[in-house]
Design an enzyme around this catalytic site. Structure first.
Site, mmCIF file in Angstrom:
data_model
loop_
_atom_site.group_PDB
_atom_site.id
_atom_site.type_symbol
_atom_site.label_atom_id
_atom_site.label_comp_id
_atom_site.label_asym_id
_atom_site.label_seq_id
_atom_site.Cartn_x
_atom_site.Cartn_y
_atom_site.Cartn_z
ATOM 1 N N ASN A 1 37.028 39.955 44.374
ATOM 2 C CA ASN A 1 35.875 39.971 43.641
ATOM 3 C C ASN A 1 34.857 39.001 44.212
ATOM 4 O OD1 ASN A 1 34.374 39.969 41.388
ATOM 5 N ND2 ASN A 1 35.533 38.696 39.961
ATOM 6 N N TRP A 2 33.981 39.662 44.569
ATOM 7 C CA TRP A 2 32.955 38.948 45.193
ATOM 8 C C TRP A 2 32.077 38.541 44.398
ATOM 9 C CZ3 TRP A 2 31.053 42.689 49.906
ATOM 10 C CH2 TRP A 2 31.935 42.895 50.700
ATOM 11 N N LYS A 3 31.998 38.737 43.207
ATOM 12 C CA LYS A 3 30.878 38.256 42.165
ATOM 13 C C LYS A 3 29.495 38.469 42.444
ATOM 14 C CE LYS A 3 34.764 35.162 40.667
ATOM 15 N NZ LYS A 3 35.220 33.863 40.040
ATOM 16 N N HIS B 1 36.611 40.353 32.795
ATOM 17 C CA HIS B 1 36.697 39.089 33.686
ATOM 18 C C HIS B 1 36.017 37.837 32.347
ATOM 19 C CE1 HIS B 1 35.937 36.089 36.430
ATOM 20 N NE2 HIS B 1 36.587 36.574 37.279
ATOM 21 N N GLU C 1 34.376 35.517 33.185
ATOM 22 C CA GLU C 1 33.041 35.312 33.287
ATOM 23 C C GLU C 1 32.194 36.064 32.382
ATOM 24 O OE1 GLU C 1 32.893 35.213 37.637
ATOM 25 O OE2 GLU C 1 34.085 33.364 37.504
ATOM 26 N N GLU D 1 44.190 35.633 34.871
ATOM 27 C CA GLU D 1 43.479 34.613 35.571
ATOM 28 C C GLU D 1 43.138 33.466 34.381
ATOM 29 O OE1 GLU D 1 41.120 36.851 38.934
ATOM 30 O OE2 GLU D 1 39.706 36.708 37.089
ATOM 31 N N SER E 1 42.028 30.565 42.338
ATOM 32 C CA SER E 1 42.029 29.711 43.324
ATOM 33 C C SER E 1 43.154 30.089 44.263
ATOM 34 C CB SER E 1 42.287 28.240 42.983
ATOM 35 O OG SER E 1 41.083 27.774 42.250
ATOM 36 N N GLY F 1 38.571 35.136 44.288
ATOM 37 C CA GLY F 1 37.111 34.946 44.406
ATOM 38 C C GLY F 1 36.651 34.624 45.565
ATOM 39 N N GLY F 2 36.529 33.223 45.594
ATOM 40 C CA GLY F 2 35.791 32.536 46.624
ATOM 41 C C GLY F 2 36.523 32.927 47.948
HETATM 42 P P1 13P Z 1 38.538 32.028 42.680
HETATM 43 O O1 13P Z 1 39.357 32.813 43.651
HETATM 44 O O2 13P Z 1 37.036 31.773 43.215
HETATM 45 O O3 13P Z 1 38.993 31.048 41.871
HETATM 46 O O4 13P Z 1 37.981 33.252 41.343
HETATM 47 C C1 13P Z 1 38.997 33.772 40.773
HETATM 48 C C2 13P Z 1 38.465 35.077 39.970
HETATM 49 O O5 13P Z 1 37.617 34.784 39.197
HETATM 50 C C3 13P Z 1 38.704 36.506 40.501
HETATM 51 O O6 13P Z 1 38.248 37.446 39.584
#
Ligand code: 13P
Length: 256
Positions: free
Chosen positions: A13-15, A100, A102, A172, A218, A239-240
């Site tokens: 998930n590149w956000k 999600h 967020e 998550e 993470s 994510g990251g």
């Molecule tokens: P991180 O891997 O950056 O913690 O993000 C997780 C995430 O929100 C994937 O949707």
């Protein structure tokens, strides 16, 4: 519960990251790095909407699936700034992330809206990746399983077993997202097993045995193998660490 062999699914998930040229460069690298892994694990990338069309073209024939990061529940109309599920399907998306944290925290998504989004995704012939997870305050108040249960029930309202069997759920924990503080393998396994048990109660053992449940929060190359080694952890939503081809490929390898 019927035991089923579930194919692992690792999604990035590149956000709100990567311009189109950066997105093209990232998948070019990634494609080369996962090419040798065969089809033992399903690999998905969820770029920003504007990169979907160029990636759809660039990824033709590649073992990398595309996902949207969200969608509206209506298929068209006066919803300025929104993107519909049929639009994403047309760009080659196989999956759409819905719910999600967020979206829930920053944009006010409710369980009922997550359900409507998931229904639109299904109706457009794609698979929802439905995210659930508790905040730190909820975990500390011993509310984790209650919160996750409410979110899963809400998201799955009105779906039949045959739909749910093909769905992807993503656990998550909010406190683990972007913090570098992942859930331990035992914490993840406990919640994943509870979610699978809930699916069995809501539907049946066959459905619970087939639904795939990703862990997100993470996930890195150095913790992926342990998390993915848990019996009810069927993949990762990253994510990251999905923003660098080498880091993401290492997580994919850990899933094989
Ligand atoms: P991180 O891997 O950056 O913690 O993000 C997780 C995430 O929100 C994937 O949707």
């Amino acid at each position: 519960m019927a035991t089923a062999r579930r194919r692992k699914i690792v999604a990035g998930n590149w956000k709100m990251n990567k311009t189109v040229p950066e997105a093209l460069a990232l998948v070019r690298d990634l494609r080369a790095q996962v090419a040798s892994l065969g089809d033992t694990v399903e690999v998905v990338v969820a770029p920003p909407f504007v990169a979907l069309q160029p990636l759809h073209v660039a990824l033709e024939g590649a073992p990398l699936a595309l996902a949207g990061q969200n969608c509206h529940w209506e298929s068209s109309g006066a919803f300025t700034g929104e993107i519909s599920a049929p639009m994403l399907a047309e760009l080659g998306c196989a999956y759409v992330i819905v719910g999600h944290s967020e979206r829930r925290q920053l944009f006010g998504d409710t369980d009922a809206q997550v359900n409507k989004r998931a229904k639109a995704v299904r109706a457009a012939g794609m698979t929802p990746i439905i995210c659930v997870g508790e905040t730190l305050a909820e975990r500390e108040a011993d509310q984790t399983l209650a919160v996750v249960e409410r979110q899963v029930r809400g998201a799955l309202e009105g779906f039949e077993a045959k739909d749910v069997a093909s769905f992807v759920l993503a656990y998550e924990p909010v406190w683990a997202i972007g913090t570098g503080r992942n859930a331990t393998a035992a914490q993840a396994q406990e919640v994943h097993a509870a979610i699978r048990g809930l699916v069995e109660r809501l539907y049946d053992g066959e459905t619970a045995g087939r639904v795939r449940i990703q862990y997100g929060g993470s996930v890195k190359a150095d913790n992926a193998a342990e998390l993915l080694g848990q019996p009810d952890v069927d993949g990762a939503l990253v994510g990251g660490a999905s923003l660098k081809a080498g880091d993401f490929a290492a997580i994919v390898k850990a899933a094989t």
